[in-house]
Design a protein around this motif. Structure first.
Motif, mmCIF file in Angstrom:
data_model
loop_
_atom_site.group_PDB
_atom_site.id
_atom_site.type_symbol
_atom_site.label_atom_id
_atom_site.label_comp_id
_atom_site.label_asym_id
_atom_site.label_seq_id
_atom_site.Cartn_x
_atom_site.Cartn_y
_atom_site.Cartn_z
ATOM 1 N N PHE A 167 -27.324 19.059 17.069
ATOM 2 C CA PHE A 167 -27.457 18.439 18.512
ATOM 3 C C PHE A 167 -28.336 19.588 19.491
ATOM 4 O O PHE A 167 -29.115 20.526 18.732
ATOM 5 N N ASP A 168 -29.504 18.747 19.291
ATOM 6 C CA ASP A 168 -30.315 19.386 20.295
ATOM 7 C C ASP A 168 -30.398 20.183 21.906
ATOM 8 O O ASP A 168 -30.990 21.148 22.260
ATOM 9 N N LEU A 169 -29.299 19.303 22.550
ATOM 10 C CA LEU A 169 -28.166 20.211 23.797
ATOM 11 C C LEU A 169 -27.177 19.615 24.075
ATOM 12 O O LEU A 169 -26.666 18.829 23.168
ATOM 13 N N VAL A 170 -25.904 20.844 23.845
ATOM 14 C CA VAL A 170 -24.526 20.733 24.067
ATOM 15 C C VAL A 170 -24.610 20.782 26.335
ATOM 16 O O VAL A 170 -25.065 21.565 26.225
ATOM 17 N N VAL A 171 -23.243 19.975 26.325
ATOM 18 C CA VAL A 171 -22.922 20.493 27.285
ATOM 19 C C VAL A 171 -21.549 20.527 27.433
ATOM 20 O O VAL A 171 -20.569 19.385 27.011
ATOM 21 N N GLY A 172 -21.205 21.492 27.608
ATOM 22 C CA GLY A 172 -19.957 21.691 28.401
ATOM 23 C C GLY A 172 -18.834 21.034 29.786
ATOM 24 O O GLY A 172 -19.713 21.226 30.576
ATOM 25 N N ALA A 173 -18.932 19.404 29.895
ATOM 26 C CA ALA A 173 -17.932 19.021 30.861
ATOM 27 C C ALA A 173 -16.795 18.480 30.391
ATOM 28 O O ALA A 173 -16.254 17.627 31.164
ATOM 29 N N ASP A 174 -15.732 19.872 29.925
ATOM 30 C CA ASP A 174 -14.567 19.396 29.884
ATOM 31 C C ASP A 174 -13.502 20.633 30.094
ATOM 32 O O ASP A 174 -12.591 20.802 30.135
ATOM 33 N N GLY A 175 -13.793 20.498 32.093
ATOM 34 C CA GLY A 175 -12.498 20.955 32.724
ATOM 35 C C GLY A 175 -12.742 23.158 33.174
ATOM 36 O O GLY A 175 -13.202 23.797 32.320
ATOM 37 N N LEU A 176 -12.142 22.931 33.936
ATOM 38 C CA LEU A 176 -11.451 24.100 34.446
ATOM 39 C C LEU A 176 -11.607 24.605 32.961
ATOM 40 O O LEU A 176 -12.021 25.885 32.936
ATOM 41 N N ARG A 177 -10.841 24.518 31.760
ATOM 42 C CA ARG A 177 -10.239 25.487 30.604
ATOM 43 C C ARG A 177 -10.833 24.790 30.210
ATOM 44 O O ARG A 177 -10.534 24.583 29.025
ATOM 45 N N SER A 178 -12.456 25.224 29.736
ATOM 46 C CA SER A 178 -12.917 24.487 28.951
ATOM 47 C C SER A 178 -13.176 25.146 27.383
ATOM 48 O O SER A 178 -13.524 26.142 27.514
#
Length: 416
Positions: A167-178
């Motif tokens: 991927f060109d970019l990874v976005v971690g929007a997976d919460g408090l315990r990411s």
């Protein structure tokens, strides 16, 4: 502007589509997918759960969030669950009540909604074109100068399968315990800062005996409180808060038992007893410790964290959903301004967003005593503050003061 009507973005002399992996299908992840689609990116969303989550609990959507939702085109769909006939009370254990104040009376006139109201509005906007993979989580992540290689594991009825994609970019929007934060930035204990408070929440099956569906109320005592939120066209929700010095012990018991202990040793009384019984019988509850996330940086060149993964403002700030929407909206803006230069875009994004987030994180510590007074003096101060906010004249003065406090930071978040 670097994108065309065909959704192709120019990378050097080649016409290619930029591709982002978004981990997490909550508010931050869905808003990011919508915003990146708007600027011509292809997105893949992955979610560790096997299906969409339940509608969730109560959220206050303040000015920053409303403005971001409007720019994303979902504000009307989100709606507002503040009823015209809602009544709010402060009560004691016996059920004795006096006029109180609800979220709709707060400065900034926030909308009171369910988390699912925002997520459903975003989901409906992205589902026509989105690629969403459930029961899928990243298990490996390697960042290169020209992309990020991600190993993705998917659980199926016959076991697990694993694939690797770039991927060109990874976005971690997976919460408090990411998971993204843990894989790429370090273990949770490096970044989680405890508030030493526990929260328990659920949607009630029925109003509390003696109260109507349009009644909201707060029972606040030193070190503990119970809030009931009244919604239009929906059953009320309850939020328990209490202070603790040992989160592990709280998790070591059934959640309802921990709540009973926190409100003891005195008899619960009819209202608290009803609330705890409904919490114990509920099919879906939230029981967790409150944490903020503090990080020196939310990004590397091609990996970025957003929302609770990056800053977790806690419910005591009232700005979790608003900051996730605003952060996603701004991310799309900075990527659009910096085609082919994600590292520069992410630096600009964080420089603009971090002052606002820092201000709200600080405010959350100060506002905590409004949710859970520590002492009898805090409780008295809370009562005086609520009385001032109920007065139309002092409410206008406080509205102006709070608006001025956040105006410059909020403008940066929306900063075009």
């Amino acid at each position: 502007m670097f994108w065309s009507l065909t959704g192709l973005a120019c990378r050097g002399t080649d016409m290619t589509t930029y591709r982002a992996l978004i981990v997490g299908t909550g508010i931050g992840g869905l808003a990011t997918a919508l915003r990146l689609h708007d600027i011509g990116w292809e997105t893949v969303m992955v979610e560790r759960a096997a299906e969409r989550r339940s509608p969730g609990y109560f959220i206050a959507l303040f000015g920053t969030g409303r403005a971001a939702a409007e720019r994303l085109g979902i504000l009307d769909a989100i709606g507002n669950r503040l009823g015209d006939d809602t009544r709010n009370y402060d009560i004691d254990r016996s059920g004795r009540r006096r006029p109180g104040m609800g979220h709709g009376d707060l400065p900034g006139a926030p909308r009171l909604v369910l988390r699912g109201d925002i997520e459903s509005s975003l989901f409906d906007a992205v589902v026509p074109w989105a690629e969403i993979r459930y029961a899928t989580t990243p298990v490996g992540l390697i960042e290169h100068a020209d992309g990020v290689d991600v190993a993705l594991s998917t659980t199926t009825g016959t076991g697990k399968t694993e694939v690797s994609e770039r991927f060109d970019l990874v976005v971690g929007a997976d919460g408090l315990r990411s998971t993204v934060r843990r894989l790429h930035f370090g273990p949770d204990e490096e970044f989680l800062r405890p508030f030493h408070h526990m929260i328990g929440a659920t949607i009630l099956r029925r109003p509390v005996a003696g109260f109507s569906a349009g009644d909201g109320f707060v029972l606040a005592e030193p070190g503990r409180s119970a809030w009931v939120f009244a919604f239009a066209n929906h059953q009320p929700g309850v939020l328990f808060n209490y202070r603790t010095t040992d989160e592990e012990a709280e998790f070591g018991r059934p959640s309802a038992e921990s709540i009973r202990r926190a409100f003891g040793p005195e008899p619960l009384g009819p209202v608290l007893e009803d609330l705890v019984q409904q919490f114990e019988a509920a099919d879906d509850v939230l029981f967790d410790a409150a944490y903020q996330v503090k990080m020196p940086s939310w990004h590397t060149d091609r990996v970025v964290l957003l929302g609770d993964s990056a800053w977790s403002l806690t419910l005591y700030s009232g700005m979790g959903a608003s900051s996730a929407l605003a952060g996603a909206d701004l991310l799309g803006t900075t990527l659009q301004r910096n085609p082919g230069a994600p590292a520069r875009a992410l630096r600009e994004w964080e420089q603009k967003l971090r002052p606002f987030i820092g201000t709200v994180q600080t405010a959350a510590h100060k506002d905590l005593v409004m949710f859970v007074p520590r002492t009898r003096r805090d409780r008295t101060t809370r009562t005086i503050t609520l009385n001032l906010l109920r007065n139309p004249i002092t409410k206008r003065v406080m509205n102006k003061a709070i608006a001025q406090q956040f105006r410059e930071k909020s403008m940066d978040v929306a900063g075009a």
